[in-house]
Write a protein that holds these residues in place. Sequence first.
Motif, PDB file in Angstrom:
ATOM      1  N   LYS A 173      14.938  42.776   3.411  1.00 35.47           N
ATOM      2  CA  LYS A 173      16.327  43.164   3.590  1.00 35.47           C
ATOM      3  C   LYS A 173      16.568  44.511   2.907  1.00 35.47           C
ATOM      4  CE  LYS A 173      18.061  38.412   3.763  1.00 35.47           C
ATOM      5  NZ  LYS A 173      19.012  37.441   3.145  1.00 35.47           N
ATOM      6  N   GLU A 236      37.070  33.341  -2.815  1.00 37.65           N
ATOM      7  CA  GLU A 236      36.363  32.604  -1.777  1.00 37.65           C
ATOM      8  C   GLU A 236      35.725  33.529  -0.749  1.00 37.65           C
ATOM      9  OE1 GLU A 236      35.622  29.505  -1.763  1.00 37.65           O
ATOM     10  OE2 GLU A 236      36.737  29.130  -3.609  1.00 37.65           O
ATOM     11  N   SER A 237      36.256  34.752  -0.594  1.00 36.96           N
ATOM     12  CA  SER A 237      35.689  35.726   0.353  1.00 36.96           C
ATOM     13  C   SER A 237      34.757  36.703  -0.338  1.00 36.96           C
ATOM     14  CB  SER A 237      36.815  36.499   1.041  1.00 36.96           C
ATOM     15  OG  SER A 237      37.567  37.250   0.091  1.00 36.96           O
ATOM     16  N   PHE A 238      34.205  36.297  -1.458  1.00 37.02           N
ATOM     17  CA  PHE A 238      33.328  37.150  -2.234  1.00 37.02           C
ATOM     18  C   PHE A 238      32.087  37.497  -1.419  1.00 37.02           C
ATOM     19  CE2 PHE A 238      31.806  38.122  -6.700  1.00 37.02           C
ATOM     20  CZ  PHE A 238      32.881  38.940  -6.963  1.00 37.02           C
ATOM     21  N   PRO A 239      31.604  38.747  -1.449  1.00 36.16           N
ATOM     22  CA  PRO A 239      30.403  39.101  -0.674  1.00 36.16           C
ATOM     23  C   PRO A 239      29.167  38.399  -1.214  1.00 36.16           C
ATOM     24  CG  PRO A 239      31.077  40.924  -2.074  1.00 36.16           C
ATOM     25  CD  PRO A 239      32.169  39.913  -2.151  1.00 36.16           C
ATOM     26  N   LYS A 240      28.240  38.090  -0.311  1.00 40.25           N
ATOM     27  CA  LYS A 240      27.035  37.365  -0.709  1.00 40.25           C
ATOM     28  C   LYS A 240      26.133  38.211  -1.605  1.00 40.25           C
ATOM     29  CE  LYS A 240      24.550  38.693   3.506  1.00 40.25           C
ATOM     30  NZ  LYS A 240      23.820  38.190   4.686  1.00 40.25           N
ATOM     31  N   GLU A 241      26.253  39.545  -1.540  1.00 44.84           N
ATOM     32  CA  GLU A 241      25.435  40.387  -2.404  1.00 44.84           C
ATOM     33  C   GLU A 241      25.804  40.201  -3.881  1.00 44.84           C
ATOM     34  OE1 GLU A 241      25.430  42.152   1.621  1.00 44.84           O
ATOM     35  OE2 GLU A 241      26.992  41.470   0.234  1.00 44.84           O
ATOM     36  N   LYS A 243      26.558  37.267  -5.323  1.00 44.93           N
ATOM     37  CA  LYS A 243      26.511  35.848  -5.676  1.00 44.93           C
ATOM     38  C   LYS A 243      26.051  35.632  -7.120  1.00 44.93           C
ATOM     39  CE  LYS A 243      21.848  35.201  -3.809  1.00 44.93           C
ATOM     40  NZ  LYS A 243      21.010  34.420  -2.844  1.00 44.93           N
ATOM     41  N   LYS A 246      29.261  35.414  -9.133  1.00 48.88           N
ATOM     42  CA  LYS A 246      30.350  34.570  -8.660  1.00 48.88           C
ATOM     43  C   LYS A 246      30.805  33.575  -9.712  1.00 48.88           C
ATOM     44  CE  LYS A 246      31.931  32.343  -4.459  1.00 48.88           C
ATOM     45  NZ  LYS A 246      31.600  31.976  -3.065  1.00 48.88           N
TER      46      LYS A 246
END
Length: 290
Positions: A173, A236-241, A243, A246
Amino acid sequence: MRGHLYVGAYTTAALTLLLLTSLGGLRQYFRSRDVFFPKMIGVFWVGLGGVMVAMVLLGAFSLPMPSMPPMIHIAEHERDFWSRDSTFELQGGMATNMAQAVEASGTLHRIGNGVLMLFGVFILFSMLRLVGWAAAAIGRNREYFPNFVLEFFNGLDAFLQRVVRLPSMPKPKRLLHIRRGVAQSSAFSSQMRGEASSTRDQVSSYVAHAYDALCALAYDMGVAKQDDQTPYEFIESFPKELKGLKAEARILTEMYVRSAYSELELDKKALDRLRQFWFTYDKVRSRYVR
């Protein structure tokens, strides 16, 4: 005696290096969390470590010295070694060359078994692929075969495709990189200076500053907080990058809601939670903002 001196000096240097390295790691641990490092901890650490090093050296010096290895016993030799055409050799069944030593250890036998096992796996894999190819060929010419043969080979082909499928390599990625000059989050850093306690207004300002930094980092990552979003909807809409941040972001959100929208007192661990947030925040931000 000189050899004992060298061993003692080497052991002392190695233990002292370990002592100072651990002290440096402890200082970095305190500094990364903006916690004051008392001066006497260093003195105590070096003093206690010096006593432990001395105890180790005295204990090692008091232990008995190991004995010398036993000499090789020569039972007899056929002739004088220094005479012409001597056939001198040691008696007692010792290995005369490296080949006999390797053969006696069984290493070649284990290597041969390993090669045979690899060939067996390769042959089995080739046979499975061949049977799968035959099943696929029968499936393409199904009008020439009865139904029970077609059903059998269709099922066999599906099974073999699952069994002999080679694992796919994970696709790399592309890591997101943001220039520090254009990143909004680069303007934020911890305002804490290692204090152990503070007033509610001061802690609330620390929390608000940390929450603004969190929103700035989310903006840099392309998931900005909307005006109509509540703090809970935003988390809740936090970006996965992000994590890795979080868990600390959830705790910060709870603290922000309590300090900004209520008169409730923040608990005594609020400053420690803020230090943990900034520690994780800097580590995650440095991964993307450069």
